[in-house]
Scaffold this motif. Structure first.
Motif, short mmCIF file in Angstrom:
data_model
loop_
_atom_site.label_atom_id
_atom_site.label_comp_id
_atom_site.label_asym_id
_atom_site.label_seq_id
_atom_site.Cartn_x
_atom_site.Cartn_y
_atom_site.Cartn_z
N ARG A 70 0.83 -1.21 0.00
CA ARG A 70 0.00 0.00 0.00
C ARG A 70 0.87 1.26 0.00
O ARG A 70 0.55 2.26 -0.66
CB ARG A 70 -0.92 -0.03 1.24
N ASP A 202 -5.11 3.49 5.42
CA ASP A 202 -6.12 2.84 6.25
C ASP A 202 -5.44 2.26 7.51
O ASP A 202 -5.03 1.11 7.53
CB ASP A 202 -6.80 1.75 5.40
N GLY A 205 -6.90 -0.88 9.20
CA GLY A 205 -6.60 -2.05 8.35
C GLY A 205 -5.17 -2.51 8.53
O GLY A 205 -4.89 -3.71 8.64
N PHE A 247 -10.42 -7.67 9.99
CA PHE A 247 -9.78 -6.94 8.88
C PHE A 247 -10.66 -6.96 7.63
O PHE A 247 -10.90 -5.92 6.99
CB PHE A 247 -8.41 -7.55 8.58
N GLU A 251 -12.34 -3.72 5.87
CA GLU A 251 -12.02 -3.41 4.46
C GLU A 251 -13.28 -3.28 3.60
O GLU A 251 -13.29 -2.55 2.62
CB GLU A 251 -11.10 -4.48 3.86
N SER A 252 -14.33 -3.99 3.99
CA SER A 252 -15.58 -3.90 3.21
C SER A 252 -16.36 -2.63 3.54
O SER A 252 -17.31 -2.29 2.84
CB SER A 252 -16.45 -5.14 3.49
N PRO A 257 -9.73 1.33 1.46
CA PRO A 257 -9.18 0.19 2.19
C PRO A 257 -7.71 -0.08 1.87
O PRO A 257 -7.23 0.22 0.77
CB PRO A 257 -10.05 -0.98 1.72
N PRO A 260 -8.14 -3.52 -1.07
CA PRO A 260 -9.48 -3.52 -1.68
C PRO A 260 -9.90 -4.97 -1.96
O PRO A 260 -9.15 -5.73 -2.56
CB PRO A 260 -9.27 -2.74 -2.99
N LEU A 261 -11.09 -5.34 -1.51
CA LEU A 261 -11.51 -6.74 -1.63
C LEU A 261 -11.64 -7.18 -3.08
O LEU A 261 -11.61 -8.37 -3.38
CB LEU A 261 -12.82 -6.97 -0.85
#
Length: 495
Positions: A70, A202, A205, A247, A251-252, A257, A260-261
């Motif tokens: 990230r 984040d 996160g 977590f 993230e959702s 996030p 990202p999912l």
């Protein structure tokens, strides 16, 4: 077509320096292993401390990889790559100069921290610089060979440095590697404009995933030393499950996030992360137990032990650059990954046949098949894991590749060590009455334990092949598919 994703004219020169940095990180996972006995004698630490030289690195590296990915998306991959190299070199210098155990363990943890910045930055630079399908296949072929073969090269280098210089050089050797890669980053590497993720970091996160992954990795480490039913081991696994579930929930919900999912829920990327993690469990079985076998049963020196892995390295390079890279643009990824894992498992099957009197030439075909299969499978896996991902997610998608490998390695070490220990105990009990030569019997117990662990690794590798074939359904990449705009950057799917 977006102008921001036009190929960089110096991308092939850049690949040399990116691959060199990756080699340094992968080498470090194994180069220190062979030097451990010498370091232990020199610094005078206990056997119980020895595993922490490995674990301190694994915890920091595995726990911070997503954060590192990230940061690469936020700061820029080139800048993160350079900072990672400088920090890794400095940590290596501290490790080489270690005057006591605390200094050595601190240096290993620092190496893990900067490795977690460096590894995802290197892979995501590759992902954003090579956008043409055929070129991407070739570039990832070279990178996959380095990533796959680096661990075995580390065993050779570790043996040579320990035997002919001393254990401190297994740290100092990183400094020239890093210096050359830093020069390349400054002079040659140019990151494509745009594609950064400028959203705020984040923090919840970061904290949840880092503590969750550290709990998971540490849980497997504790399981190896204290057993699976130890209350602390169970507590660590429960904590890891709770933290990682929290977590995913966070993230959702958050606007920007850490992971990202969409990166995970893509069927193909999810399949790559899962099958690669399983394959690494199998590979760790091979490195770990064959190293013990060659040194303790066959009586090889550290250098001879390292050189014995060379045919596997040659197989990996051949599989990656000559089979994987040539076929990747012609056939769907699962038709390379699944057969690759199956061929590697057949190599593992040959290696289950070891006994006290086995010669090197009897295990050589197994090593070659293992290398060929892994090289063929790793290359499309590395490419597909970042293929079609939006540029702003390239760093974190790359970090997931390393995370699956790191967690797989920790699970492999603990799980297969536990299997080997149980097999040794059971064999010793059932065969003790018939034993006439105590020294020979001790070797037979050892070899039986290694063989049992390799059987498990064979099964896990087969499962990796089935997982890759079942979950991955991307068609062969179109030659310029990766050049699409960020919004359109999705894998070409087979229908």
């Amino acid at each position: 077509m977006s102008d921001t994703l036009q190929p960089d004219p110096r991308r092939w020169k850049a690949l040399v320096f990116i691959a060199l940095a990756q080699l340094m990180v992968v080498l470090d996972a194994t180069v220190v292993n062979i030097a451990l006995p010498s370091a232990q004698i020199d610094l005078g630490f206990a056997d119980s401390t020895r595993q922490w030289v490995i674990t301190a690195y694994a915890l920091a590296f595995g726990g911070l990889l997503l954060f590192g990915g990230r940061v690469a998306d936020l700061w820029g991959r080139r800048r993160t790559f350079t900072v990672g190299l400088i920090g890794f070199a400095a940590a290596s210098a501290i490790g080489g100069a270690a005057a006591n155990t605390a200094m050595l363990l601190g240096a290993r943890a620092l190496q893990g921290v900067f490795g977690a910045l460096l590894a995802p930055a290197a892979l995501s630079l590759l992902a954003v610089m090579f956008t043409d399908g055929k070129e991407r296949a070739k570039a990832f072929g070279i990178y996959g060979a380095v990533a796959g073969g680096g661990g075995a090269i580390g065993l050779i280098l570790g043996g040579v440095l320990t035997e002919y210089l001393n254990w401190r050089w297994t740290f100092y050797v990183n400094i020239p590697f890093a210096a050359i890669a830093i020069a390349g980053a400054v002079l040659v590497i140019r990151e494509p404009a745009g594609g950064l993720n400028r959203n705020r970091l984040d923090i919840p996160g970061v904290l949840l995933v880092t503590t969750g992954l550290v709990s998971l990795v540490y849980g497997f480490t504790r399981a190896e030393s204290d057993g699976w039913t130890d209350p602390t081991t169970i507590g660590l696994f429960v904590a890891a499950a709770v933290l990682l579930a929290a977590f995913v929930f966070v993230e959702s919900r958050v606007k920007a996030p850490l992971l990202p999912l969409r990166v995970l829920t893509d069927r193909n990327r999810g399949g790559v992360y899962l099958s690669l993690g399983m394959a690494v469990i199998g590979m760790f079985g091979l490195f770990l137990f064959l190293t013990f076998y060659m040194q303790q049963v066959l009586g090889y020196s550290p250098v001879k032990n390292g050189l014995a892995f060379l045919p596997m390295v040659a197989g990996m390079i051949t599989g990656s650059t000559q089979i994987g890279a040539r076929l990747m643009t012609r056939v769907p990824a699962r038709f390379l990954m699944a057969p690759g894992f199956v061929v590697a498992s057949l190599g593992m099957l040959i290696l289950t046949r070891i006994d006290v009197g086995t010669s090197y030439w009897q295990i050589l075909p197994g090593l070659v098949l293992m290398g060929l299969g892994m090289g063929t499978a790793f290359m499309p896996a590395m490419s597909l894991a970042t293929y079609g991902v939006q540029p702003r997610d390239a760093g974190v998608a790359s970090a997931m590749v390393n995370t699956s490998q790191q967690v797989g390695g920790a699970i492999g070490t603990a799980l297969l060590s536990t299997v080997a220990n149980s097999a040794a105990t059971a064999y010793a009990k059932s065969h003790a009455a018939a034993a006439t030569n105590p020294d020979l019997f001790k070797l037979q117990v050892q070899v039986h334990s290694y063989s049992t662990a390799i059987w498990w690794a064979f099964g896990i590798l087969l499962l990796a092949g089935v997982t890759a074939f079942t979950l991955i359904n991307a068609g062969k990449p179109a030659p310029h598919a990766a050049n699409a705009d960020a919004e359109d950057a999705v894998p070409v799917m087979a229908h």
